[in-house]
Scaffold this active site. Structure first.
Site, mmCIF file in Angstrom:
data_model
loop_
_atom_site.group_PDB
_atom_site.id
_atom_site.type_symbol
_atom_site.label_atom_id
_atom_site.label_comp_id
_atom_site.label_asym_id
_atom_site.label_seq_id
_atom_site.Cartn_x
_atom_site.Cartn_y
_atom_site.Cartn_z
ATOM 1 N N GLU A 152 0.792 -1.245 0.000
ATOM 2 C CA GLU A 152 0.000 0.000 0.000
ATOM 3 C C GLU A 152 0.823 1.294 0.000
ATOM 4 O O GLU A 152 0.575 2.183 0.808
ATOM 5 C CB GLU A 152 -0.970 -0.016 1.195
ATOM 6 C CG GLU A 152 -1.902 -1.211 1.166
ATOM 7 C CD GLU A 152 -2.824 -1.318 2.382
ATOM 8 O OE1 GLU A 152 -2.735 -0.457 3.277
ATOM 9 O OE2 GLU A 152 -3.622 -2.264 2.430
ATOM 10 N N GLU A 257 -5.765 -11.014 -1.502
ATOM 11 C CA GLU A 257 -6.649 -10.862 -0.330
ATOM 12 C C GLU A 257 -8.106 -10.870 -0.766
ATOM 13 O O GLU A 257 -8.908 -10.026 -0.357
ATOM 14 C CB GLU A 257 -6.304 -9.571 0.411
ATOM 15 C CG GLU A 257 -4.834 -9.483 0.790
ATOM 16 C CD GLU A 257 -4.467 -8.252 1.602
ATOM 17 O OE1 GLU A 257 -5.373 -7.568 2.105
ATOM 18 O OE2 GLU A 257 -3.264 -7.981 1.721
HETATM 19 C C1 XIL Z 1 -6.416 -6.977 8.270
HETATM 20 C C2 XIL Z 1 -6.755 -8.195 9.155
HETATM 21 O O1 XIL Z 1 -7.600 -9.043 8.443
HETATM 22 C C3 XIL Z 1 -7.420 -7.720 10.426
HETATM 23 O O2 XIL Z 1 -7.620 -8.827 11.317
HETATM 24 C C4 XIL Z 1 -6.575 -6.649 11.115
HETATM 25 O O3 XIL Z 1 -7.259 -6.156 12.244
HETATM 26 C C5 XIL Z 1 -6.269 -5.520 10.165
HETATM 27 O O4 XIL Z 1 -5.663 -6.023 8.988
HETATM 28 N N1 XIL Z 1 -4.985 -5.150 3.732
HETATM 29 C C6 XIL Z 1 -3.960 -5.927 4.202
HETATM 30 C C7 XIL Z 1 -4.215 -6.875 5.330
HETATM 31 O O5 XIL Z 1 -2.880 -5.943 3.600
HETATM 32 O O6 XIL Z 1 -3.077 -7.076 6.110
HETATM 33 C C8 XIL Z 1 -5.368 -6.400 6.192
HETATM 34 O O7 XIL Z 1 -5.655 -7.397 7.162
HETATM 35 C C9 XIL Z 1 -6.582 -6.097 5.343
HETATM 36 C C10 XIL Z 1 -6.291 -5.015 4.329
#
Ligand code: XIL
Length: 366
Positions: A152, A257
């Site tokens: 990001e 994701e």
């Molecule tokens: C999220 C997790 O799923 C949550 O449990 C945590 O509280 C916050 O992070 N982008 C990413 C991930 O790269 O690491 C994030 O994961 C979601 C958005």
């Protein structure tokens, strides 16, 4: 005797069809994974283990391999949960992927401060980055297939995010992260990962960054499109254009994701900035008692739109990874509004496969 034989045969073939999972179908073409949380990695839930064994061949730690978990205070590394994740993957034949080295979120504040509490100098931050990457990548050497090196770093409008890394080091922090990671483990794959990757301006900047890294002789194997998708976003054509554009830069593409948010969007909602936090309102949580049949159908169709693209571009896509295993444990129950009942994944709250699973298997068996 004959009837007994037929019954046994029918039962055998039924269990064969059931045992046929995404692992044997989609998993033939790419790594097919899920984010796993710490509780799942303890391995006590038979239904979780069954989903994992039938459907997946890869995994990512949802939280326990992030900087705030691995180095909560300077110099004190804690690999307990990360190692448990790796052991779980080994026991269940999953290829582990590392998430994440350099990210402005879930990184402890001290990283960016000097001993007087002032903003760290560029030399201090570089040294901390180097130490962190060397220690963590070194620890997991030979255990993970690849790392999300930077997460990001780009805004949707194509500018670079004004994160502490950027503010202290400028754009160079990206190059440094890739350099250190390769130095720490020349065999491990390295990725750039981000959300809203269909935005044209963001796509262009990510392509520029990839080309720049390559021009400097640095290793980058893939671009991760997080793919926190919704029912009406992103526009499919833009998403496809990004898959093609990243592949044209000479890297693989990974859906890192994946989930599909079925709930109403708050105004001005977009992307996947984890700090977004809108106030709860009953109207924003309409499916507390289950997803209506027509919505299940729309949800299945929407997933299939994405999977048809993944199938079409299977020569470019090296991994498809869901952000969570079942609707019971998805982060989307609490983000960007706390306390909602969401349905973004392939397995429901009782750990049963949704109809979309059979559809995906059918697509990949054609
Ligand atoms: C999220 C997790 O799923 C949550 O449990 C945590 O509280 C916050 O992070 N982008 C990413 C991930 O790269 O690491 C994030 O994961 C979601 C958005």
């Amino acid at each position: 005797m004959r009837t007994h034989f037929t019954i046994v045969l029918t039962l055998l073939s039924l269990s064969y069809i059931q045992a046929q999972g995404l692992r044997e179908t989609v998993g033939q073409y790419c790594f097919f994974g899920s984010a796993l949380n710490t509780k799942q990695c303890i391995g006590r839930s038979t239904s979780v283990n069954q989903i994992v064994d039938t459907h997946f061949n890869a995994a990512v730690a949802e939280n326990c391999m992030k900087p705030e978990s691995l180095q909560p205070t300077e110099g004190h590394f804690d690999f307990t949960e990360g190692d448990r994740f790796i052991s779980y993957c080994q026991e269940h034949n999953l290829t582990p992927f590392g998430h994440v080295l350099i990210w402005h979120e879930q990184t402890p504040k001290w990283m960016f401060l000097d001993e007087d509490g002032n903003t760290a100098s560029s030399d201090l931050l570089k040294e901390r980055m180097r130490k962190y990457i060397m220690t963590v990548v070194g620890h997991f050497h030979g255990k993970v297939k690849g790392w999300d090196v930077v997460n990001e770093a780009v805004n949707d409008d194509g500018t670079l995010r004004q994160s502490p890394y950027y503010n202290i080091l400028g754009e160079e922090f990206i190059e440094l992260a890739f350099r250190y990671a390769h130095e720490a483990d020349p065999d491990v794959e390295l990725y750039y990962n981000d959300y809203s990757m269909s935005c044209p301006a963001k796509r262009a900047t990510v392509c520029r960054l990839v080309r720049q890294l390559k021009a400097k002789g640095l290793r980058i194997d893939a671009v991760g499109m997080q793919s926190h998708n919704g029912m009406d976003y992103p526009v499919l054509a833009d998403y496809e254009e990004s898959i093609e554009a990243f592949a044209a830069c000479g890297v693989k593409v990974m859906m890192t994701e994946l989930d599909i948010n079925v709930l109403p969007k708050p105004e001005n909602f977009g992307g996947a900035d984890i700090t977004m936090d809108f106030r709860y309102d009953e109207k924003m949580n309409p499916y507390r008692n289950g997803l209506p049949a027509d919505m299940v159908k729309t949800f299945t169709d929407r997933y299939m739109e994405f999977f048809r693209l993944y199938y079409k571009h299977r020569d470019k896509i090296s991994r498809i990874n869901f952000w969570g295993l079942t609707d019971a444990d998805t982060w989307l129950n609490d983000w960007p509004i706390k306390g909602r009942t969401n349905y973004p994944l392939l397995f429901d709250r009782s750990h049963k496969a949704k109809p979309v699973v059979a559809e995906i298997i059918k697509l990949y068996k054609q």
